[in-house]
Design a protein around this motif. Sequence first.
Motif, short mmCIF file in Angstrom:
data_model
loop_
_atom_site.label_atom_id
_atom_site.label_comp_id
_atom_site.label_asym_id
_atom_site.label_seq_id
_atom_site.Cartn_x
_atom_site.Cartn_y
_atom_site.Cartn_z
N LEU A 10 -3.84 1.12 4.11
CA LEU A 10 -2.97 1.84 3.18
C LEU A 10 -2.71 3.26 3.69
O LEU A 10 -2.48 4.19 2.92
CB LEU A 10 -3.59 1.87 1.78
CG LEU A 10 -3.56 0.52 1.06
CD1 LEU A 10 -4.25 0.62 -0.30
CD2 LEU A 10 -2.13 0.01 0.88
N VAL A 20 3.21 -1.82 -0.51
CA VAL A 20 2.92 -1.18 -1.79
C VAL A 20 4.14 -1.25 -2.71
O VAL A 20 4.01 -1.56 -3.91
CB VAL A 20 2.48 0.28 -1.58
CG1 VAL A 20 2.44 1.04 -2.92
CG2 VAL A 20 1.11 0.33 -0.92
N ALA A 37 -5.99 -4.63 1.11
CA ALA A 37 -6.04 -3.86 2.36
C ALA A 37 -7.23 -4.39 3.15
O ALA A 37 -8.35 -4.39 2.66
CB ALA A 37 -6.19 -2.38 2.07
N GLU A 41 -8.48 1.86 3.94
CA GLU A 41 -7.72 2.35 2.80
C GLU A 41 -6.88 3.53 3.29
O GLU A 41 -6.65 3.68 4.49
CB GLU A 41 -8.66 2.73 1.66
CG GLU A 41 -9.42 1.51 1.13
CD GLU A 41 -10.24 1.79 -0.10
OE1 GLU A 41 -11.17 2.61 -0.01
OE2 GLU A 41 -9.95 1.18 -1.15
N LYS A 45 -3.06 4.36 -1.40
CA LYS A 45 -3.80 3.71 -2.49
C LYS A 45 -3.45 4.35 -3.84
O LYS A 45 -3.35 3.65 -4.86
CB LYS A 45 -5.31 3.81 -2.24
CG LYS A 45 -6.15 3.10 -3.29
CD LYS A 45 -7.65 3.21 -2.99
CE LYS A 45 -8.47 2.54 -4.07
NZ LYS A 45 -9.93 2.67 -3.82
N ASP A 46 -3.24 5.65 -3.83
CA ASP A 46 -2.90 6.36 -5.07
C ASP A 46 -1.51 6.00 -5.58
O ASP A 46 -1.17 6.32 -6.73
CB ASP A 46 -3.00 7.87 -4.87
CG ASP A 46 -4.43 8.33 -4.66
OD1 ASP A 46 -5.35 7.62 -5.11
OD2 ASP A 46 -4.63 9.39 -4.05
N TYR A 54 -6.33 -4.99 -7.05
CA TYR A 54 -6.55 -4.46 -5.70
C TYR A 54 -7.88 -4.92 -5.11
O TYR A 54 -8.90 -4.95 -5.80
CB TYR A 54 -6.53 -2.93 -5.75
CG TYR A 54 -6.87 -2.27 -4.43
CD1 TYR A 54 -6.02 -2.37 -3.34
CD2 TYR A 54 -8.07 -1.55 -4.28
CE1 TYR A 54 -6.34 -1.78 -2.12
CE2 TYR A 54 -8.39 -0.95 -3.08
CZ TYR A 54 -7.52 -1.08 -2.00
OH TYR A 54 -7.84 -0.49 -0.80
N PHE A 56 -10.21 -4.37 -1.40
CA PHE A 56 -10.40 -3.80 -0.07
C PHE A 56 -11.48 -4.60 0.64
O PHE A 56 -12.61 -4.70 0.17
CB PHE A 56 -10.80 -2.33 -0.17
CG PHE A 56 -11.16 -1.71 1.16
CD1 PHE A 56 -10.32 -1.85 2.27
CD2 PHE A 56 -12.34 -0.99 1.32
CE1 PHE A 56 -10.65 -1.31 3.49
CE2 PHE A 56 -12.67 -0.43 2.53
CZ PHE A 56 -11.82 -0.59 3.63
#
Length: 357
Positions: A10, A20, A37, A41, A45-46, A54, A56
Amino acid sequence: MKVLQLIDSLEVGGAERVAVNIANALVSQDAVSHLCATRAEGLLKDSLDTHVEYLFLNKKSTLDVLSIFRLNRYVKLHQIKIIHAHSSSFFLATIIRIFNKNIKVVWHDHYGNSEFLQHRTFKVLKACSVYFNHIFCVNKHLEKWAKLHLKSKNISYLPNFAVKTNLTPETTLHGEIGKRIICLANLREQKDHLTLLKAFKITIEQHKDWTLHLIGKDFNDLYSETVKSFILDNALQKNVFLYGSKPDTFHMLSQATIGVLSSKSEGLPLSLLEYGLARLPVIATQVGECAEVVKNDMGLLVNPKNSIELSQAFLKYIENEALRSADAIRFHEYIQNNFSEKSQIKAIIEIYKKIIK
């Protein structure tokens, strides 16, 4: 419809932003949207919608058995129907498909060096493509290449789309308001920052108060050192600024005056679409789908690796505020009408429904 976007990281990059954007857009389309992901990350991500599920993986190698089993459990637990794999994540998607015969795999080809496809290695990709239910290609060169070299029967050109995000502003650009040129591009050789710097050096011989702002991930490699050395060797430190990766893209674009992309090769660069959404006049090289995005009378196109042409384009916009304002308005309207989230998501969902049936 339960769909998982699969992406290596990300970090702020074109393929990552597309993954995204799609994951977020599906939330409002009667779909259960997931994103995984695999390796890292990052700042994007935000940007994920809070309704996107989500995962990871923290995958350490190509054949990280624990990560493969973990993703396989996740897919079964959440009853994922479609894995939409981006770029190199096709290999992991293929493994999951082998474990789960009912899973459908969509592969999204974001390959940036589409001007040099003759050098692309694709033995593993070709083998995996037997399992792809559909391939999306971000430009027509890639579409033609995929139809010639890969084994999937369903291949289509899908232009990227940009989405204006409203993350908390945190970056203030240096330099004088109204005299800033911005380039959104990670420090990779294909983006050809050296030609950009050479052109800008010529430009500020006549317009010393203009500044250039380079936004994108710094990999701290040989290419990065070459770019930084050029800035130092040519005493450009007071006019050229590097910021690294930043999340508040549109806040930075709102402070800029001209958007530029000087690449030697491209797919369909998301940066150009973002310039359009931000109402910037644009200058780009004629590579990939840039000429399809920057139509006549909407921006300035130059040949790649030509610092003289690029400097002339800078001067044309710098010295004609009315022209750059008019071009910016036309370009903004074109991007809104032709590269909108609505139209592209509609096309994606139609493919999803088709392959599920």
